[in-house]
Design a protein around this motif. Structure first.
Motif, PDB file in Angstrom:
ATOM      1  N   GLY A  88       0.818  -1.212   0.000  1.00  0.00           N
ATOM      2  CA  GLY A  88       0.000   0.000   0.000  1.00  0.00           C
ATOM      3  C   GLY A  88       0.849   1.258   0.000  1.00  0.00           C
ATOM      4  N   ARG A  89       1.879   1.261   0.826  1.00  0.00           N
ATOM      5  CA  ARG A  89       2.764   2.430   0.867  1.00  0.00           C
ATOM      6  C   ARG A  89       3.459   2.644  -0.485  1.00  0.00           C
ATOM      7  N   ASN A  90       3.939   1.575  -1.085  1.00  0.00           N
ATOM      8  CA  ASN A  90       4.595   1.694  -2.398  1.00  0.00           C
ATOM      9  C   ASN A  90       3.624   2.214  -3.443  1.00  0.00           C
ATOM     10  N   ASP A  91       2.404   1.682  -3.426  1.00  0.00           N
ATOM     11  CA  ASP A  91       1.412   2.086  -4.428  1.00  0.00           C
ATOM     12  C   ASP A  91       0.969   3.535  -4.237  1.00  0.00           C
ATOM     13  N   THR A  92       0.757   3.951  -2.984  1.00  0.00           N
ATOM     14  CA  THR A  92       0.339   5.334  -2.756  1.00  0.00           C
ATOM     15  C   THR A  92       1.478   6.309  -3.035  1.00  0.00           C
ATOM     16  N   TRP A  93       2.707   5.899  -2.736  1.00  0.00           N
ATOM     17  CA  TRP A  93       3.867   6.747  -3.042  1.00  0.00           C
ATOM     18  C   TRP A  93       3.988   6.926  -4.558  1.00  0.00           C
ATOM     19  N   SER A  94       3.812   5.857  -5.286  1.00  0.00           N
ATOM     20  CA  SER A  94       3.859   5.926  -6.747  1.00  0.00           C
ATOM     21  C   SER A  94       2.771   6.857  -7.275  1.00  0.00           C
ATOM     22  N   ALA A  95       1.560   6.753  -6.725  1.00  0.00           N
ATOM     23  CA  ALA A  95       0.460   7.619  -7.153  1.00  0.00           C
ATOM     24  C   ALA A  95       0.774   9.075  -6.843  1.00  0.00           C
ATOM     25  N   LEU A  96       1.341   9.320  -5.678  1.00  0.00           N
ATOM     26  CA  LEU A  96       1.689  10.685  -5.298  1.00  0.00           C
ATOM     27  C   LEU A  96       2.735  11.267  -6.250  1.00  0.00           C
ATOM     28  N   LYS A  97       3.780  10.511  -6.530  1.00  0.00           N
ATOM     29  CA  LYS A  97       4.834  10.994  -7.434  1.00  0.00           C
ATOM     30  C   LYS A  97       4.266  11.236  -8.837  1.00  0.00           C
ATOM     31  N   ARG A  98       3.414  10.349  -9.267  1.00  0.00           N
ATOM     32  CA  ARG A  98       2.782  10.497 -10.580  1.00  0.00           C
ATOM     33  C   ARG A  98       1.924  11.769 -10.607  1.00  0.00           C
ATOM     34  N   ALA A  99       1.186  12.028  -9.533  1.00  0.00           N
ATOM     35  CA  ALA A  99       0.340  13.222  -9.453  1.00  0.00           C
ATOM     36  C   ALA A  99       1.184  14.495  -9.419  1.00  0.00           C
ATOM     37  N   GLU A 100       2.276  14.467  -8.653  1.00  0.00           N
ATOM     38  CA  GLU A 100       3.144  15.636  -8.587  1.00  0.00           C
ATOM     39  C   GLU A 100       3.725  15.975  -9.956  1.00  0.00           C
ATOM     40  N   ALA A 101       4.165  14.955 -10.681  1.00  0.00           N
ATOM     41  CA  ALA A 101       4.727  15.182 -12.022  1.00  0.00           C
ATOM     42  C   ALA A 101       3.651  15.730 -12.957  1.00  0.00           C
ATOM     43  N   ALA A 102       2.455  15.183 -12.886  1.00  0.00           N
ATOM     44  CA  ALA A 102       1.368  15.656 -13.743  1.00  0.00           C
ATOM     45  C   ALA A 102       1.001  17.094 -13.394  1.00  0.00           C
ATOM     46  N   GLN A 103       0.927  17.395 -12.109  1.00  0.00           N
ATOM     47  CA  GLN A 103       0.584  18.759 -11.688  1.00  0.00           C
ATOM     48  C   GLN A 103       1.629  19.759 -12.166  1.00  0.00           C
ATOM     49  N   LYS A 104       2.887  19.384 -12.080  1.00  0.00           N
ATOM     50  CA  LYS A 104       3.960  20.266 -12.549  1.00  0.00           C
ATOM     51  C   LYS A 104       3.820  20.524 -14.051  1.00  0.00           C
ATOM     52  N   THR A 105       3.515  19.479 -14.806  1.00  0.00           N
ATOM     53  CA  THR A 105       3.336  19.635 -16.251  1.00  0.00           C
ATOM     54  C   THR A 105       2.136  20.528 -16.552  1.00  0.00           C
ATOM     55  N   ILE A 106       1.063  20.354 -15.803  1.00  0.00           N
ATOM     56  CA  ILE A 106      -0.131  21.193 -15.996  1.00  0.00           C
ATOM     57  C   ILE A 106       0.220  22.661 -15.745  1.00  0.00           C
ATOM     58  N   GLU A 107       0.946  22.921 -14.655  1.00  0.00           N
ATOM     59  CA  GLU A 107       1.318  24.293 -14.307  1.00  0.00           C
ATOM     60  C   GLU A 107       2.263  24.909 -15.329  1.00  0.00           C
ATOM     61  N   GLN A 108       3.081  24.098 -15.969  1.00  0.00           N
ATOM     62  CA  GLN A 108       4.031  24.598 -16.957  1.00  0.00           C
ATOM     63  C   GLN A 108       3.399  24.782 -18.335  1.00  0.00           C
ATOM     64  N   ASN A 109       2.212  24.288 -18.546  1.00  0.00           N
ATOM     65  CA  ASN A 109       1.560  24.341 -19.860  1.00  0.00           C
ATOM     66  C   ASN A 109       0.180  24.986 -19.713  1.00  0.00           C
ATOM     67  N   LYS A 110       0.192  26.282 -19.486  1.00  0.00           N
ATOM     68  CA  LYS A 110      -1.029  27.042 -19.246  1.00  0.00           C
ATOM     69  C   LYS A 110      -1.846  27.192 -20.542  1.00  0.00           C
ATOM     70  N   PRO A 111      -3.162  27.245 -20.369  1.00  0.00           N
ATOM     71  CA  PRO A 111      -3.996  27.494 -21.549  1.00  0.00           C
ATOM     72  C   PRO A 111      -3.867  28.964 -21.973  1.00  0.00           C
ATOM     73  N   PHE A 112      -4.122  29.213 -23.228  1.00  0.00           N
ATOM     74  CA  PHE A 112      -4.089  30.588 -23.744  1.00  0.00           C
ATOM     75  C   PHE A 112      -5.353  31.294 -23.271  1.00  0.00           C
ATOM     76  N   GLU A 113      -5.165  32.420 -22.613  1.00  0.00           N
ATOM     77  CA  GLU A 113      -6.313  33.153 -22.078  1.00  0.00           C
ATOM     78  C   GLU A 113      -6.404  34.557 -22.657  1.00  0.00           C
ATOM     79  N   GLY A 114      -5.573  34.854 -23.618  1.00  0.00           N
ATOM     80  CA  GLY A 114      -5.572  36.188 -24.204  1.00  0.00           C
ATOM     81  C   GLY A 114      -6.651  36.345 -25.279  1.00  0.00           C
ATOM     82  N   GLU A 115      -6.648  37.498 -25.887  1.00  0.00           N
ATOM     83  CA  GLU A 115      -7.585  37.784 -26.974  1.00  0.00           C
ATOM     84  C   GLU A 115      -6.877  37.542 -28.291  1.00  0.00           C
ATOM     85  N   GLY A 116      -7.644  37.185 -29.257  1.00  0.00           N
ATOM     86  CA  GLY A 116      -7.079  36.992 -30.567  1.00  0.00           C
ATOM     87  C   GLY A 116      -6.568  35.577 -30.767  1.00  0.00           C
ATOM     88  N   GLU A 117      -5.645  35.490 -31.684  1.00  0.00           N
ATOM     89  CA  GLU A 117      -5.113  34.192 -32.061  1.00  0.00           C
ATOM     90  C   GLU A 117      -4.081  33.704 -31.046  1.00  0.00           C
TER      91      GLU A 117
END
Length: 167
Positions: A88-117
């Motif tokens: 359980g500890r190994n599996d939850t640790w893996s899930a946590l690390k996977r979530a942290e990496a995904a969250q970092k990628t999400i934060e680094q790849n922001k959606p375009f919120e400006g006007e125009g193209e």
């Protein structure tokens, strides 16, 4: 992933310590049983006292045998629980690390919120972010599944320990 801290409170070390204590008690009870058996089997002691002692010893020997089996069964259940906690500890640790990496990628790849193209490459950025959002959802599912598996294992070990009481 739905948890503010480590979701697994049990420690493999603590579980092992209790399992070892149960096994030690089983060994001690078995030693007492062996000594009592040796005394009750002695030749040369005759008379009513010897017969009464042998009769009582037989009943106590049976009870001590059950005590040994109970302690051993509990120790075995706890050994299994230790392995379940470790998984359980190994599996939850893996899930946590996977979530942290995904969250970092999400934060680094922001959606375009400006006007125009949107700027050049925004399509790739959006694709990367969407993939990371999928990974984050997968990590949340992985955490939930790990916790469900541990809860099932806890119920199974509880049943094993209750069964030991019936020996």
């Amino acid at each position: 992933v739905g948890h503010a801290s480590d979701p697994i409170e049990a420690s493999e070390w603590d579980v092992r310590t209790v399992a070892d204590a149960m096994r030690s008690r089983a060994d001690e009870a078995d030693e007492i049983r062996r000594i009592l058996k040796a005394v009750s089997d002695q030749d040369g002691w005759r008379g009513k006292a010897a017969e009464a002692f042998a009769e009582k010893a037989e009943s106590v020997l049976d009870d001590l045998g059950k005590v040994v089996q109970r302690y051993e069964a509990v120790a075995t259940a706890l050994d299994s629980w230790k392995a379940d906690v470790e998984t359980g500890r190994n599996d939850t640790w893996s899930a946590l690390k996977r979530a942290e990496a995904a969250q970092k990628t999400i934060e680094q790849n922001k959606p375009f919120e400006g006007e125009g193209e949107a700027p050049a490459g925004q399509g790739k950025t959006d694709e990367t972010r969407e993939g990371a959002e999928g990974d984050l959802n997968g990590a949340v599912s992985q955490m939930r599944e790990a916790m469900e598996a541990l809860n099932r294992a806890a119920r199974n070990r509880k049943n094993d320990i209750e069964d030991a009481a019936e020996i």
